[in-house]
Write an enzyme that holds these catalytic residues in place. Structure first.
Site, PDB file in Angstrom:
ATOM      1  N   LYS A  61      21.194  -3.189  25.145  1.00  0.00           N
ATOM      2  CA  LYS A  61      19.663  -2.776  24.682  1.00  0.00           C
ATOM      3  C   LYS A  61      19.633  -3.715  23.658  1.00  0.00           C
ATOM      4  CE  LYS A  61      22.047   1.283  23.469  1.00  0.00           C
ATOM      5  NZ  LYS A  61      23.351   0.695  24.215  1.00  0.00           N
ATOM      6  N   THR A  62      20.401  -4.025  22.512  1.00  0.00           N
ATOM      7  CA  THR A  62      19.547  -4.790  21.410  1.00  0.00           C
ATOM      8  C   THR A  62      19.326  -6.406  22.155  1.00  0.00           C
ATOM      9  OG1 THR A  62      20.915  -3.570  20.118  1.00  0.00           O
ATOM     10  CG2 THR A  62      20.283  -5.232  19.253  1.00  0.00           C
ATOM     11  N   ASP A 106      15.974   0.745  17.305  1.00  0.00           N
ATOM     12  CA  ASP A 106      17.190   1.226  17.642  1.00  0.00           C
ATOM     13  C   ASP A 106      17.808   2.851  17.494  1.00  0.00           C
ATOM     14  OD1 ASP A 106      19.944   0.339  18.972  1.00  0.00           O
ATOM     15  OD2 ASP A 106      20.476  -0.478  17.640  1.00  0.00           O
ATOM     16  N   THR A 155      21.132   5.823  22.918  1.00  0.00           N
ATOM     17  CA  THR A 155      22.563   6.151  24.097  1.00  0.00           C
ATOM     18  C   THR A 155      22.258   7.258  24.599  1.00  0.00           C
ATOM     19  OG1 THR A 155      23.285   6.961  21.756  1.00  0.00           O
ATOM     20  CG2 THR A 155      23.784   4.980  22.500  1.00  0.00           C
ATOM     21  N   ARG A 214      30.229  -6.098  24.956  1.00  0.00           N
ATOM     22  CA  ARG A 214      30.691  -6.346  23.952  1.00  0.00           C
ATOM     23  C   ARG A 214      32.215  -6.312  23.457  1.00  0.00           C
ATOM     24  NH1 ARG A 214      27.597  -2.271  20.802  1.00  0.00           N
ATOM     25  NH2 ARG A 214      25.928  -3.535  20.232  1.00  0.00           N
TER      26      ARG A 214
HETATM   27  P1  ADP Z   1      23.298  -2.385  22.190  1.00  0.00           P
HETATM   28  O1  ADP Z   1      22.119  -3.121  21.981  1.00  0.00           O
HETATM   29  O2  ADP Z   1      23.390  -1.566  23.545  1.00  0.00           O
HETATM   30  O3  ADP Z   1      24.412  -1.724  21.494  1.00  0.00           O
HETATM   31  P2  ADP Z   1      23.680  -5.407  22.666  1.00  0.00           P
HETATM   32  O4  ADP Z   1      22.682  -6.036  23.121  1.00  0.00           O
HETATM   33  O5  ADP Z   1      23.849  -5.364  21.151  1.00  0.00           O
HETATM   34  O6  ADP Z   1      24.252  -3.921  22.798  1.00  0.00           O
HETATM   35  O7  ADP Z   1      25.200  -6.311  23.462  1.00  0.00           O
HETATM   36  C1  ADP Z   1      26.305  -6.062  22.150  1.00  0.00           C
HETATM   37  C2  ADP Z   1      26.544  -8.350  23.194  1.00  0.00           C
HETATM   38  O8  ADP Z   1      26.824  -8.138  24.286  1.00  0.00           O
HETATM   39  C3  ADP Z   1      25.129  -8.584  22.042  1.00  0.00           C
HETATM   40  O9  ADP Z   1      25.707  -9.018  20.959  1.00  0.00           O
HETATM   41  C4  ADP Z   1      25.493 -10.178  23.298  1.00  0.00           C
HETATM   42  O10 ADP Z   1      26.946 -10.724  22.986  1.00  0.00           O
HETATM   43  C5  ADP Z   1      26.952  -9.694  24.842  1.00  0.00           C
HETATM   44  N1  ADP Z   1      25.701  -9.048  25.496  1.00  0.00           N
HETATM   45  C6  ADP Z   1      25.359  -8.058  26.086  1.00  0.00           C
HETATM   46  N2  ADP Z   1      24.560  -7.697  27.213  1.00  0.00           N
HETATM   47  C7  ADP Z   1      25.201  -8.842  28.586  1.00  0.00           C
HETATM   48  C8  ADP Z   1      24.314  -9.536  28.918  1.00  0.00           C
HETATM   49  N3  ADP Z   1      23.684  -9.318  30.296  1.00  0.00           N
HETATM   50  N4  ADP Z   1      24.456 -10.702  28.796  1.00  0.00           N
HETATM   51  C9  ADP Z   1      25.554 -12.297  28.151  1.00  0.00           C
HETATM   52  N5  ADP Z   1      25.908 -10.565  27.099  1.00  0.00           N
HETATM   53  C10 ADP Z   1      25.740  -9.748  26.813  1.00  0.00           C
END
Ligand code: ADP
Length: 328
Positions: A61-62, A106, A155, A214
Site C-alpha cells: 500500500k505504501t 496510512d 488494513t 515485506r
Molecule cells: P504496506 O504499506 O501495505 O504495509 P509496503 O508498501 O510498506 O506495505 O510494503 C512493504 C515492502 O515490501 C516495501 O518496502 C517494498 O520493498 C516491498 N513491496 C511491497 N509490494 C511490492 C511489490 N508489489 N513489488 C516489489 N516490492 C514490494
C-alpha cells in the site's frame, strides 16, 4: 553521510522499495488500472482521482502511494491516521499540498469522525472551513486548497464509514502474492543486494514469507547476514533453511508469534471456539495486532476459522503444531 541519510539507511527495507510501477512485482491488474487512470489524468491536466488501498500489512500500500506520485511527476506528503487526532492536525498537510500532488494517509480507518468531516469538503471541493475562536467571537475561515489527490491505506476497509469510502474514485484491494511472484521478488532483490542465491534457496525464502513482500525482504536480509558470517556469502537451499530455522521461521513461514497464537488456541482453549480478546489477553498482546498481523495469514492458510462463537483451530493447525485434538 548526513544524519538524514543515516536514518534512511537504517530503515531495514532501504533500497529495496520499488520506485516505479514497472519495478513492482505482482498486482498486475491493479497496476494496469492505475496506469490508465494516471495517463488519463495527465492527459486532461487534472489531478488523479482519490485512491483507497486496502489489504493486510506489507503487501504494497505504501509502495503504491510513493510510486504513483513518481509516475505523475509530483510530490507526496505522508501522514498517519493515528496522528490526526483533531482537525488542526490535518490543516498543515492540506495547506501544504501543491497542485496535483499527493497526500498519503496510512491507517486512515483510525482518524476520528471530526477529522473525517474535514476531509469530505477537502476531497470534494478542495476547500476547508476552519472555525477560529469560540462562542460569539467564533468565525469561519474559508480556505481554498490546491487540487490534490488523497491516497488512503487501511488494513480494515470495513471500519471506514460509507461517506468516506464513497469519496474515493478508485478503490483497490491488494491481495496476497503467489509463490512465483515472491520468488521473483527475492531473486531481484538478492541481485540488488549483490547476493548469490540459487533458485532452490530463493524458492525456500519465498515459501517461508507468508505471501508478503515485506517479510520476503526481511527474511532475505537475515539470510544475507547469516551467509556472510557462516558461508562467506553463497546461499544454497541448506543455508536458506538453516538460517530461517535459526530465527524460528518454520516451513509454512510462521514466526514465533504465529505459532504462539496457534499454541494458545490449541493448548489453552482446546482448539476453540475462543474469542479474540481472550486469546489476546492470554498471549499478552493487543487484539488489533492479532487481527491485523497474525490472523489474516492463518485464516488464508486454513489454520484457523472465524466462527460466530469465536476462533477455532483446524485439523491442519493441530497437525502443524503436532497436537492431537481432544474429543468432547
Ligand atoms: P504496506 O504499506 O501495505 O504495509 P509496503 O508498501 O510498506 O506495505 O510494503 C512493504 C515492502 O515490501 C516495501 O518496502 C517494498 O520493498 C516491498 N513491496 C511491497 N509490494 C511490492 C511489490 N508489489 N513489488 C516489489 N516490492 C514490494
Amino acid at each position: 553521510a548526513s544524519p538524514q541519510e543515516i536514518i534512511r539507511g537504517a530503515e531495514p527495507d532501504s533500497g529495496l522499495r520499488p520506485r516505479r510501477l514497472d519495478e513492482m512485482v505482482g498486482q498486475q491488474d491493479v497496476i494496469e488500472r492505475l496506469k490508465i487512470a494516471i495517463d488519463a489524468a495527465l492527459g486532461r491536466g487534472e489531478p488523479l482521482g482519490h485512491i483507497l488501498f486496502d489489504g493486510p500489512p506489507g503487501l504494497g500500500k505504501t509502495t503504491f502511494a510513493t510510486v504513483i506520485p513518481a509516475e505523475m511527476g509530483t510530490t507526496v506528503q505522508m501522514a498517519n491516521g493515528a496522528g490526526l487526532t483533531a482537525p488542526k492536525d490535518l490543516v498543515p498537510y492540506l495547506t501544504n499540498v501543491s497542485a496535483h500532488s499527493v497526500l498519503f494517509i496510512d491507517e486512515i480507518h483510525r482518524i476520528p469522525k471530526a477529522v473525517e468531516e474535514y476531509l469530505y469538503t477537502a476531497m470534494e471541493d478542495f476547500r476547508i472551513d476552519i472555525v477560529l475562536g469560540e462562542g460569539v467571537n467564533a468565525r469561519t475561515l474559508n480556505l481554498e486548497l490546491q487540487p490534490f489527490t488523497l491516497i488512503g491505506a487501511t488494513t480494515r476497509a470495513g471500519m471506514l464509514s460509507a461517506p468516506l469510502r464513497d469519496r474515493f474514485q478508485i478503490r483497490e484491494h491488494l491481495g496476497w502474492y503467489t509463490q512465483e511472484q515472491l520468488c521473483q521478488l527475492v531473486q531481484r532483490n538478492a541481485n540488488k543486494l549483490s547476493m548469490s542465491v540459487n533458485d532452490a534457496a530463493a524458492n525456500e525464502i519465498a515459501r517461508r514469507s507468508r505471501s508478503t513482500p515485506r517479510l520476503a525482504n526481511n527474511r532475505l536480509h537475515w539470510v544475507r547476514d547469516y551467509a556472510q558470517i557462516k558461508t562467506k556469502g553463497d546461499v544454497s537451499l541448506g543455508v536458506a533453511r538453516d538460517s530461517l530455522d535459526m530465527i524460528g521461521i518454520d516451513k509454512l513461514g510462521l514466526d514465533k508469534q504465529d505459532r504462539n497464537y496457534l499454541d494458545t488456541l490449541i493448548r489453552v482453549f482446546a482448539g476453540g471456539p475462543a474469542g479474540l480478546d481472550a486469546i489476546a489477553h492470554t498471549m499478552n498482546v493487543s487484539g488489533d495486532t492479532l487481527e491485523d498481523e497474525v490472523e489474516p495469514f492463518l485464516l488464508r492458510s486454513e489454520l484457523i476459522l472465524r466462527t460466530r462463537r469465536g476462533r477455532m483451530a483446524t485439523g491442519k493447525a493441530f497437525t502443524h503444531m503436532k497436537r492431537v485434538p481432544v474429543k468432547n
